[in-house]
Write a protein that holds these residues in place. Sequence first.
Motif, PDB file in Angstrom:
ATOM      1  N   TYR A 126      38.283  42.858  35.790  1.00  0.00           N
ATOM      2  CA  TYR A 126      38.519  41.932  34.973  1.00  0.00           C
ATOM      3  C   TYR A 126      38.306  42.014  33.760  1.00  0.00           C
ATOM      4  O   TYR A 126      38.487  41.725  32.899  1.00  0.00           O
ATOM      5  CB  TYR A 126      38.249  40.922  35.973  1.00  0.00           C
TER       6      TYR A 126
ATOM      7  N   GLU B 133      41.762  42.942  31.822  1.00  0.00           N
ATOM      8  CA  GLU B 133      42.005  42.129  31.272  1.00  0.00           C
ATOM      9  C   GLU B 133      41.751  41.525  30.353  1.00  0.00           C
ATOM     10  O   GLU B 133      42.764  40.873  28.812  1.00  0.00           O
ATOM     11  CB  GLU B 133      41.986  41.139  32.138  1.00  0.00           C
TER      12      GLU B 133
ATOM     13  N   ASP C  48      38.637  31.547  32.833  1.00  0.00           N
ATOM     14  CA  ASP C  48      39.260  32.030  33.547  1.00  0.00           C
ATOM     15  C   ASP C  48      39.690  32.814  34.645  1.00  0.00           C
ATOM     16  O   ASP C  48      40.622  32.999  35.522  1.00  0.00           O
ATOM     17  CB  ASP C  48      40.553  32.640  32.925  1.00  0.00           C
TER      18      ASP C  48
ATOM     19  N   SER D  10      38.731  32.114  38.223  1.00  0.00           N
ATOM     20  CA  SER D  10      39.172  31.867  39.482  1.00  0.00           C
ATOM     21  C   SER D  10      40.935  31.995  39.567  1.00  0.00           C
ATOM     22  O   SER D  10      40.807  31.998  41.004  1.00  0.00           O
ATOM     23  CB  SER D  10      38.191  30.162  39.921  1.00  0.00           C
ATOM     24  N   LYS D  11      40.811  31.306  38.056  1.00  0.00           N
ATOM     25  CA  LYS D  11      42.472  32.078  38.210  1.00  0.00           C
ATOM     26  C   LYS D  11      42.752  32.734  38.559  1.00  0.00           C
ATOM     27  O   LYS D  11      44.007  33.812  39.339  1.00  0.00           O
ATOM     28  CB  LYS D  11      43.239  31.628  36.835  1.00  0.00           C
ATOM     29  N   TYR D  12      42.189  33.994  37.616  1.00  0.00           N
ATOM     30  CA  TYR D  12      42.565  35.622  38.389  1.00  0.00           C
ATOM     31  C   TYR D  12      42.196  36.225  39.137  1.00  0.00           C
ATOM     32  O   TYR D  12      42.880  36.534  40.017  1.00  0.00           O
ATOM     33  CB  TYR D  12      41.364  36.354  37.230  1.00  0.00           C
ATOM     34  N   CYS D  13      41.158  35.266  40.139  1.00  0.00           N
ATOM     35  CA  CYS D  13      41.114  36.002  41.029  1.00  0.00           C
ATOM     36  C   CYS D  13      42.277  35.277  42.309  1.00  0.00           C
ATOM     37  O   CYS D  13      42.544  36.442  43.597  1.00  0.00           O
ATOM     38  CB  CYS D  13      39.809  34.955  41.948  1.00  0.00           C
ATOM     39  N   LYS D  14      42.327  34.170  42.086  1.00  0.00           N
ATOM     40  CA  LYS D  14      44.292  33.665  43.236  1.00  0.00           C
ATOM     41  C   LYS D  14      44.784  35.238  42.646  1.00  0.00           C
ATOM     42  O   LYS D  14      45.548  34.947  43.675  1.00  0.00           O
ATOM     43  CB  LYS D  14      44.030  32.653  42.435  1.00  0.00           C
ATOM     44  N   LYS D  15      45.094  34.888  41.689  1.00  0.00           N
ATOM     45  CA  LYS D  15      46.339  35.483  41.448  1.00  0.00           C
ATOM     46  C   LYS D  15      45.863  36.934  41.862  1.00  0.00           C
ATOM     47  O   LYS D  15      47.173  37.404  42.630  1.00  0.00           O
ATOM     48  CB  LYS D  15      46.834  35.578  40.083  1.00  0.00           C
ATOM     49  N   LYS D  16      45.239  37.358  42.189  1.00  0.00           N
ATOM     50  CA  LYS D  16      44.705  38.857  42.871  1.00  0.00           C
ATOM     51  C   LYS D  16      45.393  38.976  44.174  1.00  0.00           C
ATOM     52  O   LYS D  16      45.142  40.090  44.728  1.00  0.00           O
ATOM     53  CB  LYS D  16      43.538  39.618  42.173  1.00  0.00           C
ATOM     54  N   GLN D  17      43.853  38.149  44.848  1.00  0.00           N
ATOM     55  CA  GLN D  17      44.611  37.666  45.928  1.00  0.00           C
ATOM     56  C   GLN D  17      46.156  37.728  46.845  1.00  0.00           C
ATOM     57  O   GLN D  17      46.210  37.581  48.066  1.00  0.00           O
ATOM     58  CB  GLN D  17      43.748  36.421  46.634  1.00  0.00           C
ATOM     59  N   GLY D  18      46.488  37.364  45.404  1.00  0.00           N
ATOM     60  CA  GLY D  18      48.424  37.175  46.072  1.00  0.00           C
ATOM     61  C   GLY D  18      48.795  35.635  46.096  1.00  0.00           C
ATOM     62  O   GLY D  18      49.494  35.817  47.134  1.00  0.00           O
TER      63      GLY D  18
END
Length: 215
Positions: free
Chosen positions: A73, A76, A205, A207-215
Amino acid sequence: MALQFEEQQFQEAWQELDEPRLEGGWEFFTETTGVKIYRLYQKQSGLYEYKVFGGLAGCTPELCADVYMDLDYRKEWDNYVKALYEKDYDGQKVIYWEVRYPFPMSNRDYIYVRDRQDLDINGRKIWVVLAKSISCSQCPEQSGVIRVNEYTQSLVLESDGDKGTKVYMYYFDNPGGMIPSWLINWAAKSGVPSFLTDMQKACRDYSKYCKKKQG
Protein backbone atom coordinates in the motif's frame (compact mmCIF):
# COMPACT_ATOMS: atom_id res chain seq x y z
CA MET A 1 17.81 -16.36 14.83
CA ALA A 2 18.83 -13.49 17.08
CA LEU A 3 16.16 -11.01 18.08
CA GLN A 4 16.64 -7.69 16.33
CA PHE A 5 15.11 -5.55 19.08
CA GLU A 6 15.09 -5.89 22.85
CA GLU A 7 11.96 -5.62 24.96
CA GLN A 8 13.45 -2.58 26.67
CA GLN A 9 13.56 -0.68 23.36
CA PHE A 10 9.78 -1.05 22.96
CA GLN A 11 9.25 0.10 26.55
CA GLU A 12 11.52 3.13 26.16
CA ALA A 13 9.81 4.10 22.91
CA TRP A 14 6.23 4.20 24.25
CA GLN A 15 7.30 5.99 27.44
CA GLU A 16 8.20 9.02 25.32
CA LEU A 17 4.44 9.61 24.87
CA ASP A 18 4.12 10.32 28.60
CA GLU A 19 7.51 11.85 29.35
CA PRO A 20 9.51 12.99 26.32
CA ARG A 21 13.22 12.56 27.05
CA LEU A 22 14.70 15.80 25.79
CA GLU A 23 17.65 16.27 28.14
CA GLY A 24 21.24 15.95 26.96
CA GLY A 25 21.29 18.46 24.13
CA TRP A 26 17.89 18.03 22.46
CA GLU A 27 16.63 21.38 21.14
CA PHE A 28 13.28 22.54 19.84
CA PHE A 29 13.49 22.69 16.04
CA THR A 30 10.11 23.60 14.58
CA GLU A 31 6.36 23.31 15.00
CA THR A 32 3.99 23.04 12.07
CA THR A 33 0.39 21.82 11.69
CA GLY A 34 0.36 20.61 15.29
CA VAL A 35 3.59 18.64 14.93
CA LYS A 36 6.53 19.51 17.21
CA ILE A 37 10.01 18.45 16.11
CA TYR A 38 13.10 18.36 18.34
CA ARG A 39 16.62 17.58 17.20
CA LEU A 40 19.97 16.49 18.62
CA TYR A 41 23.26 17.21 16.87
CA GLN A 42 25.51 14.22 16.20
CA LYS A 43 29.13 15.35 16.11
CA GLN A 44 30.30 12.17 14.44
CA SER A 45 28.14 12.55 11.32
CA GLY A 46 27.43 16.30 11.43
CA LEU A 47 23.73 15.41 11.16
CA TYR A 48 20.78 15.52 13.53
CA GLU A 49 18.63 12.91 15.24
CA TYR A 50 14.95 13.88 15.40
CA LYS A 51 12.03 13.34 17.75
CA VAL A 52 8.56 14.16 16.48
CA PHE A 53 5.39 14.61 18.58
CA GLY A 54 2.03 15.16 16.95
CA GLY A 55 -1.30 13.67 16.06
CA LEU A 56 -3.35 12.23 13.26
CA ALA A 57 -6.99 13.30 13.37
CA GLY A 58 -9.70 10.93 12.20
CA CYS A 59 -7.48 7.79 12.16
CA THR A 60 -7.38 5.16 14.89
CA PRO A 61 -3.93 4.00 16.09
CA GLU A 62 -4.57 0.42 14.96
CA LEU A 63 -5.45 1.63 11.47
CA CYS A 64 -2.32 3.82 11.41
CA ALA A 65 -0.17 0.85 12.43
CA ASP A 66 -1.73 -1.38 9.75
CA VAL A 67 -1.21 1.27 7.07
CA TYR A 68 2.38 1.87 8.18
CA MET A 69 3.18 -1.85 8.03
CA ASP A 70 1.58 -2.44 4.60
CA LEU A 71 4.48 -2.15 2.15
CA ASP A 72 2.37 -2.78 -0.97
CA TYR A 73 0.00 0.00 0.00
CA ARG A 74 2.92 2.35 0.74
CA LYS A 75 3.86 2.11 -2.95
CA GLU A 76 0.39 3.44 -3.80
CA TRP A 77 0.45 6.58 -1.65
CA ASP A 78 4.13 7.50 -1.15
CA ASN A 79 5.48 9.10 -4.33
CA TYR A 80 9.08 8.85 -3.10
CA VAL A 81 9.06 5.04 -3.17
CA LYS A 82 10.86 3.61 -6.20
CA ALA A 83 10.98 0.02 -4.87
CA LEU A 84 9.81 -1.55 -1.62
CA TYR A 85 9.49 -5.22 -0.75
CA GLU A 86 10.17 -7.80 1.93
CA LYS A 87 12.42 -10.82 1.39
CA ASP A 88 13.38 -13.80 3.46
CA TYR A 89 17.14 -14.14 4.02
CA ASP A 90 18.37 -16.96 6.25
CA GLY A 91 15.00 -17.14 7.97
CA GLN A 92 14.94 -13.42 8.61
CA LYS A 93 12.49 -10.98 7.02
CA VAL A 94 14.46 -8.11 5.51
CA ILE A 95 13.02 -5.07 3.75
CA TYR A 96 14.53 -3.45 0.66
CA TRP A 97 13.51 0.18 0.08
CA GLU A 98 14.68 2.51 -2.70
CA VAL A 99 13.80 6.19 -2.34
CA ARG A 100 13.54 8.62 -5.24
CA TYR A 101 15.71 11.71 -4.85
CA PRO A 102 15.26 14.81 -7.00
CA PHE A 103 17.64 15.27 -9.94
CA PRO A 104 20.65 15.63 -9.96
CA MET A 105 20.98 13.62 -6.74
CA SER A 106 21.26 9.83 -6.73
CA ASN A 107 18.49 7.70 -5.30
CA ARG A 108 19.10 6.10 -1.88
CA ASP A 109 18.35 2.55 -0.85
CA TYR A 110 17.94 0.87 2.52
CA ILE A 111 18.14 -2.66 3.83
CA TYR A 112 16.38 -2.84 7.17
CA VAL A 113 14.50 -4.98 9.64
CA ARG A 114 11.45 -3.97 11.65
CA ASP A 115 9.17 -5.31 14.32
CA ARG A 116 5.73 -4.31 15.58
CA GLN A 117 4.33 -4.88 19.04
CA ASP A 118 0.74 -4.16 20.10
CA LEU A 119 1.10 -3.45 23.80
CA ASP A 120 -1.38 -3.36 26.64
CA ILE A 121 0.02 -1.07 29.34
CA ASN A 122 -2.35 -1.11 32.33
CA GLY A 123 -5.34 -1.09 30.01
CA ARG A 124 -3.81 1.40 27.56
CA LYS A 125 -3.43 0.07 24.03
CA ILE A 126 -0.19 1.27 22.42
CA TRP A 127 1.27 0.27 19.06
CA VAL A 128 5.08 0.39 18.62
CA VAL A 129 7.05 -0.21 15.42
CA LEU A 130 10.87 -0.27 15.52
CA ALA A 131 13.12 -0.31 12.44
CA LYS A 132 16.87 -0.22 11.83
CA SER A 133 19.25 -0.73 8.94
CA ILE A 134 21.34 -3.89 8.73
CA SER A 135 24.02 -5.14 6.39
CA CYS A 136 22.95 -7.99 4.13
CA SER A 137 25.43 -9.75 1.87
CA GLN A 138 22.61 -11.02 -0.36
CA CYS A 139 21.57 -7.43 -1.19
CA PRO A 140 24.50 -5.95 -3.11
CA GLU A 141 24.66 -2.21 -3.78
CA GLN A 142 23.42 -1.03 -7.16
CA SER A 143 25.24 1.25 -9.52
CA GLY A 144 23.93 4.83 -9.33
CA VAL A 145 22.12 4.25 -6.01
CA ILE A 146 23.69 5.21 -2.67
CA ARG A 147 23.21 2.69 0.15
CA VAL A 148 22.08 4.19 3.47
CA ASN A 149 23.88 2.27 6.21
CA GLU A 150 22.68 4.32 9.18
CA TYR A 151 18.92 4.37 9.61
CA THR A 152 16.90 4.03 12.80
CA GLN A 153 13.23 4.73 13.35
CA SER A 154 10.67 4.24 16.12
CA LEU A 155 6.96 4.90 15.75
CA VAL A 156 4.54 4.92 18.69
CA LEU A 157 0.77 5.26 18.31
CA GLU A 158 -1.98 5.62 20.92
CA SER A 159 -5.57 6.84 20.84
CA ASP A 160 -5.91 10.56 21.55
CA GLY A 161 -9.09 9.81 23.51
CA ASP A 162 -11.27 10.79 20.59
CA LYS A 163 -11.21 9.38 17.04
CA GLY A 164 -7.59 10.26 16.34
CA THR A 165 -4.07 9.12 17.22
CA LYS A 166 -1.25 10.52 19.31
CA VAL A 167 2.04 9.99 17.47
CA TYR A 168 5.65 9.88 18.64
CA MET A 169 8.41 9.22 16.13
CA TYR A 170 12.19 9.07 16.48
CA TYR A 171 14.45 8.84 13.49
CA PHE A 172 18.02 9.15 12.35
CA ASP A 173 19.02 8.80 8.74
CA ASN A 174 22.45 9.40 7.21
CA PRO A 175 21.78 9.71 3.47
CA GLY A 176 25.51 9.72 2.61
CA GLY A 177 26.89 11.39 -0.51
CA MET A 178 27.45 15.10 -0.83
CA ILE A 179 24.10 16.53 0.28
CA PRO A 180 24.48 19.94 1.94
CA SER A 181 23.29 20.04 5.56
CA TRP A 182 20.84 22.89 4.83
CA LEU A 183 19.02 20.60 2.40
CA ILE A 184 18.85 17.74 4.90
CA ASN A 185 17.49 20.18 7.52
CA TRP A 186 14.94 21.54 5.07
CA ALA A 187 13.81 18.01 4.24
CA ALA A 188 13.38 17.22 7.94
CA LYS A 189 11.44 20.42 8.55
CA SER A 190 9.02 19.99 5.66
CA GLY A 191 9.21 16.24 5.03
CA VAL A 192 7.95 14.94 8.37
CA PRO A 193 4.72 16.99 8.53
CA SER A 194 3.99 16.24 4.86
CA PHE A 195 4.62 12.51 5.46
CA LEU A 196 2.11 12.56 8.34
CA THR A 197 -0.42 14.41 6.17
CA ASP A 198 0.05 11.82 3.40
CA MET A 199 -0.30 9.01 5.91
CA GLN A 200 -3.51 10.54 7.26
CA LYS A 201 -4.99 10.52 3.77
CA ALA A 202 -3.69 6.97 3.23
CA CYS A 203 -5.51 5.85 6.40
CA ARG A 204 -8.77 7.31 5.10
CA ASP A 205 -8.37 5.48 1.78
CA TYR A 206 -7.18 2.15 3.21
CA SER A 207 -10.49 0.31 3.36
CA LYS A 208 -11.15 1.26 -0.28
CA TYR A 209 -7.69 -0.08 -1.23
CA CYS A 210 -8.27 -3.35 0.68
CA LYS A 211 -11.65 -3.92 -1.01
CA LYS A 212 -10.13 -3.28 -4.44
CA LYS A 213 -7.27 -5.69 -3.69
CA GLN A 214 -9.70 -8.43 -2.66
CA GLY A 215 -11.47 -7.89 -5.99
